[in-house]
Structures are given as structure tokens and as C-alpha cells.
Motif scaffolding. Structure first.
Motif, short mmCIF file in Angstrom:
data_model
loop_
_atom_site.label_atom_id
_atom_site.label_comp_id
_atom_site.label_asym_id
_atom_site.label_seq_id
_atom_site.Cartn_x
_atom_site.Cartn_y
_atom_site.Cartn_z
N CYS A 1 0.83 -1.20 0.00
CA CYS A 1 0.00 0.00 0.00
C CYS A 1 0.88 1.26 0.00
CB CYS A 1 -0.92 0.00 1.22
SG CYS A 1 -1.94 1.48 1.35
N PRO A 2 0.76 2.13 -1.01
CA PRO A 2 1.60 3.33 -1.07
C PRO A 2 1.02 4.52 -0.33
CG PRO A 2 0.36 3.14 -3.10
CD PRO A 2 -0.04 1.96 -2.24
N PHE A 3 -0.17 4.35 0.26
CA PHE A 3 -0.85 5.46 0.92
C PHE A 3 -0.88 5.25 2.43
CE2 PHE A 3 -3.07 4.38 -3.10
CZ PHE A 3 -2.64 5.45 -3.86
N ASP A 4 -1.01 6.36 3.18
CA ASP A 4 -1.12 6.23 4.64
C ASP A 4 -2.58 6.13 5.09
OD1 ASP A 4 -2.01 8.79 4.29
OD2 ASP A 4 -0.60 9.71 5.69
N SER A 5 -3.51 6.17 4.14
CA SER A 5 -4.91 5.88 4.44
C SER A 5 -5.60 5.44 3.16
CB SER A 5 -5.62 7.11 5.03
OG SER A 5 -5.78 8.11 4.05
N LEU A 6 -6.56 4.52 3.32
CA LEU A 6 -7.39 4.05 2.22
C LEU A 6 -8.81 4.53 2.47
CD1 LEU A 6 -5.90 0.45 2.06
CD2 LEU A 6 -5.41 2.33 0.49
N MET A 7 -9.75 4.08 1.65
CA MET A 7 -11.13 4.47 1.87
C MET A 7 -12.07 3.40 1.35
SD MET A 7 -11.60 7.50 -0.98
CE MET A 7 -10.19 8.44 -0.44
N THR A 8 -13.27 3.39 1.90
CA THR A 8 -14.34 2.54 1.39
C THR A 8 -15.64 3.34 1.51
OG1 THR A 8 -15.31 0.32 1.48
CG2 THR A 8 -14.90 1.40 3.59
N VAL A 9 -16.75 2.74 1.09
CA VAL A 9 -18.03 3.46 1.14
C VAL A 9 -19.10 2.60 1.78
CG1 VAL A 9 -17.62 4.89 -0.90
CG2 VAL A 9 -18.70 2.67 -1.16
N VAL A 10 -20.06 3.28 2.39
CA VAL A 10 -21.28 2.64 2.90
C VAL A 10 -22.46 3.48 2.42
CG1 VAL A 10 -22.66 2.14 4.95
CG2 VAL A 10 -20.23 1.57 4.91
N ASP A 11 -23.42 2.85 1.81
CA ASP A 11 -24.61 3.56 1.33
C ASP A 11 -25.54 3.80 2.51
OD1 ASP A 11 -26.65 4.68 -0.05
OD2 ASP A 11 -27.21 2.89 -1.19
N LEU A 12 -25.40 4.96 3.13
CA LEU A 12 -26.15 5.26 4.35
C LEU A 12 -27.64 5.39 4.10
CD1 LEU A 12 -23.75 7.83 6.06
CD2 LEU A 12 -23.96 5.37 6.47
N SER A 13 -28.03 5.64 2.85
CA SER A 13 -29.46 5.75 2.55
C SER A 13 -30.18 4.42 2.74
CB SER A 13 -29.67 6.24 1.12
OG SER A 13 -29.20 5.27 0.18
N LYS A 14 -29.42 3.32 2.74
CA LYS A 14 -30.02 2.00 2.91
C LYS A 14 -29.66 1.37 4.26
CE LYS A 14 -30.23 0.96 -2.03
NZ LYS A 14 -29.85 0.01 -3.10
N PHE A 15 -29.07 2.16 5.15
CA PHE A 15 -28.63 1.61 6.44
C PHE A 15 -29.80 1.53 7.42
CE2 PHE A 15 -26.35 1.66 10.56
CZ PHE A 15 -25.51 0.60 10.32
N CYS A 16 -30.86 0.89 7.00
CA CYS A 16 -32.03 0.76 7.85
C CYS A 16 -32.57 -0.66 7.84
CB CYS A 16 -33.13 1.74 7.43
SG CYS A 16 -33.55 1.65 5.69
N SER A 17 -32.23 -1.43 6.81
CA SER A 17 -32.70 -2.81 6.74
C SER A 17 -31.70 -3.74 7.41
CB SER A 17 -32.89 -3.23 5.28
OG SER A 17 -31.64 -3.33 4.62
N ASP A 18 -32.19 -4.90 7.87
CA ASP A 18 -31.31 -5.88 8.51
C ASP A 18 -30.25 -6.40 7.53
OD1 ASP A 18 -32.68 -5.61 10.86
OD2 ASP A 18 -33.97 -7.35 10.55
N ASP A 19 -30.65 -6.59 6.27
CA ASP A 19 -29.70 -7.10 5.27
C ASP A 19 -28.58 -6.10 5.03
OD1 ASP A 19 -31.13 -9.41 5.00
OD2 ASP A 19 -32.17 -8.80 3.16
N SER A 20 -28.92 -4.81 4.98
CA SER A 20 -27.91 -3.79 4.77
C SER A 20 -26.96 -3.71 5.95
CB SER A 20 -28.57 -2.43 4.53
OG SER A 20 -27.60 -1.41 4.41
N LYS A 21 -27.49 -3.78 7.16
CA LYS A 21 -26.64 -3.73 8.35
C LYS A 21 -25.72 -4.94 8.41
CE LYS A 21 -29.83 -0.91 11.09
NZ LYS A 21 -30.66 -0.83 12.30
N ARG A 22 -26.24 -6.10 8.01
CA ARG A 22 -25.41 -7.31 8.00
C ARG A 22 -24.29 -7.16 6.97
NH1 ARG A 22 -25.44 -13.07 8.57
NH2 ARG A 22 -23.34 -13.64 7.95
N ALA A 23 -24.58 -6.57 5.81
CA ALA A 23 -23.55 -6.37 4.78
C ALA A 23 -22.45 -5.45 5.29
CB ALA A 23 -24.19 -5.80 3.52
#
Length: 369
Positions: A123-145
Motif C-alpha cells: 500500500c503506497p498510501f497512509d490511508s485508504l477508503m471505502t463506502v457505505v450507502d447510508l441511505s439503505k442503512f435501515c434494513s437488517d440485510d444492509s446492516k449485515r452487509a
């Protein structure tokens, strides 16, 4: 004991990206040397190919790749190819990354990214990044993912620091401060006489009430915004991982160590274990006085981790106060040494149970009843 067949140098440079016009496009270049230690298999089951991964490329980008043999004086060119990188596995990830991360997508960790030892080493960077689709962070399946994604990140030593949008930063320091708990000299964690006197007044627990203790820790931190990382959905995710970790086979054990004076919580530290590695991500001193309850809890935790057979305690970027712990096995690990130790120890279970050792009175502080 393995003969080195060849050393290959590859250079990869981006030629264009369909999401950016030529006036805004910034070329992206990666170069590295790969050591081949096994001859290609040309037998009946082999195809005579040698594959090696190239990490940290931008998504949906055209690249040219040149491969040379470094074992010859003229660095003989072996191959020159062009290839197009694929989009992320979901349209949601692609939209979020291109809208928020832009051409920094080379820093991105996707849901299907393989987080291996070589990934962390290179890794050439001192930080990486990822994403979470917060608009769908309400269902059990989304929280499990999200829990599954976080478990994958944590197994690779990458903690999650949310921002004001869906982007989550993943610290990956070039130099990481760790306490090496396998040093040959036995550490005397209670070497301070005054500290030994204070220890008599405290009681210790682990996960006595994980949700409540984590909430008290988070309350002591500035609210999210202006670079702060405490969010409600991160709290919910960590609590969910602690509750469902075993049933979901995450291989990540979340713990909150609690230091008590009577029924009053005076200090708390939160982290997670992967095999015999431990990474704490935050702590709070809830009662501030001359006893330095936070430092006392830190040494109590270090003692119990070492007693139980943990080999590496990862703290993150080095800050000033950490230098006082160099006498307790603390030092900087470069990325290669850290990755080797982390991925090796993460496959080894600790010798003893933290919960059992505390309940049996084998910690520096007696257990809370």
C-alpha cells in the motif's frame, strides 16, 4: 530454501478514464518489482502462466503495462500490454466513489477486494477508503452487509473512520506504533510503586455492558464533524458486531475493558482481537485526577493481553504520549514487518481466555463482581 527464478519489474501507467475528460485527467503510475520463486507449470494440469496481483489501480481506467526482467544488464523488456480496469461490483459503489472520491479511487477498498498480506505491504498510501450507502442503512440485510465488510477490514488491521458523507477512511500508516508483547524480557506492567497502591481501589471487567460502556466512551469524544469520527451508525455497527460476531463467524472479537471504582466507571478502552493480535481504537478517562486512570487501565490491559498469549498490540499512528510506552515493548513497525506479524499472529489463537483470566483474579486489578 526456494530458488529464485527471476525478478520482474512492472510499470503501469493510466492512459485515460471514461469518467473524466482529458483536461481533468491526471495520469496514475505504479512501479514495483516481483520476485518469482516457482517455475511455471507446463505439465498436463498447468498452463505455463505466472500470475501476480497489481493493487491500487483506479476503476474503469485504461492502463498500459510494461514488464522487464531486472536480472539482465539491459533490463530486457518482456511484454507490453494494455488493459481496462473493471467498475466496482455495484453501481452504488461506482456512483459514490466517482462522485466523492473522484480520481482517488485507487485508494478505494471495495466489497470484493482481497485484503491480503501483500496488499497491506504494498500500500503506497497512509490511508485508504471505502463506502457505505447510508441511505439503505435501515434494513437488517444492509446492516449485515456493513458488518461483514467491517469484519473483513478489521481482519486486515484496517479500522473505520467515517466522514460527513458515505466515504470511510481506513488508516494504514507507513510506520505503525505497536507494543511487541513477545519481547524476550518480561514486562513489569506495575513497576510504579504509587500505581500499585492505586490498583487496590479499582475493579476490572471486560464487556460488562458493551453497548453502555461504548456509549460512555463515545460520549466523551467530540461529536462527528470537523474531522471527528464518532457517528451513531458506527456505534450501532460495532455493537452489532459484538452481539453477532460468533454467529456470523466474523473471526473478530470486540472487547471493552472497563475500570471501576465502586460502581463508578472511571476509564474504558475499546478494541478488537483477531487471533493473537489486538487493536484498540479508542479510550476515555472518565474520571480525571492525579491517579491517571487511563494510563492505569492501559497497563492493566497490556498485562492481561501478554498473560493470555497475545503477541502484537497495534495502536495506530504514533503520537507523543505513546513514547512513554517504549519501555513496555512499544516501537514503530514498518509496513512490511507489521503485515508479516499481523497476518501470521491473526491465524494463531491466544493461549488463554481474557474473560477467564480476569474472573479468576489473575489480572493486576481484581474482577468486578
Amino acid at each position: 530454501g526456494v530458488d529464485i527464478v527471476a525478478r520482474l519489474r512492472y510499470e503501469v501507467e493510466s492512459r485515460g478514464n471514461e469518467r473524466f475528460n482529458n483536461s481533468n485527467f491526471v495520469p496514475h503510475r505504479i512501479a514495483n518489482v516481483v520476485t518469482i520463486k516457482k517455475k511455471p507449470d507446463f505439465g498436463e494440469s498447468g498452463n505455463g502462466l505466472y500470475a501476480f496481483p497489481i493493487y491500487f489501480l483506479q476503476v474503469r481506467t485504461l492502463y498500459s503495462c510494461t514488464i522487464c526482467c531486472t536480472d539482465t544488464e539491459c533490463n530486457q523488456e518482456l511484454a507490453r500490454i494494455e488493459f481496462q480496469t473493471k467498475p466496482p461490483p455495484s453501481d452504488v459503489e461506482l456512483d459514490l466513489f466517482t462522485r466523492v472520491a473522484g480520481q482517488q479511487s485507487c485508494r478505494c477498498v471495495f466489497y470484493d477486494t482481497e485484503l491480503t498480506q501483500s496488499f497491506i505491504e504494498e500500500c503506497p498510501f497512509d490511508s485508504l477508503m471505502t463506502v457505505v450507502d447510508l441511505s439503505k442503512f435501515c434494513s437488517d440485510d444492509s446492516k449485515r452487509a456493513v458488518r461483514d465488510l467491517f469484519a473483513k477490514l478489521y481482519r486486515a488491521s484496517l479500522f473505520t473512520l467515517p466522514t460527513n458523507n458515505s466515504i470511510i477512511f481506513l488508516p494504514s500508516p507507513l510506520q505503525r506504533f505497536c507494543l511487541d508483547l513477545r519481547i524476550s524480557t518480561k514486562i513489569r506492567w506495575d513497576r510504579n510503586k504509587r500505581m500499585r497502591e492505586y490498583l487496590k481501589n479499582f475493579r476490572l471487567s471486560v464487556n460488562h455492558n458493551f453497548p453502555l460502556s461504548l456509549k460512555e466512551l463515545f460520549r466523551s469524544k467530540p461529536i462527528q464533524g470537523q474531522g471527528k469520527w464518532v457517528t451513531n451508525w458506527l456505534y450501532d455497527t460495532l455493537v452489532g458486531m459484538a452481539e453477532h460476531g460468533e454467529s456470523e463467524k466474523s473471526q473478530v472479537e470486540h472487547r471493552v475493558f472497563e475500570l471501576w471504582e465502586g460502581d463508578k466507571l472511571v476509564a474504558v478502552t475499546a478494541g478488537f482481537a483477531v487471533g493473537s493480535c489486538y487493536h484498540d481504537y479508542s479510550m476515555a478517562t472518565l474520571v480525571k485526577d492525579k491517579r491517571s486512570c487511563g494510563h492505569i487501565l492501559t497497563k492493566v490491559v497490556g498485562h492481561i493481553l501478554q498473560r493470555c498469549g497475545y503477541s502484537l498490540w497495534y495502536w495506530g499512528y504514533e503520537v507523543e504520549y505513546m513514547k512513554t510506552y517504549k519501555g513496555y515493548g512499544g516501537r514503530l513497525f514498518d509496513r512490511k514487518e507489521f503485515a508479516k506479524r499481523w497476518f501470521s499472529a491473526s491465524e494463531e489463537p491466544p493461549m488463554k481466555s481474557i474473560e477467564t483470566e480476569i474472573s479468576c483474579g489473575n489480572a493486576l486489578v481484581q474482577p468486578k463482581m
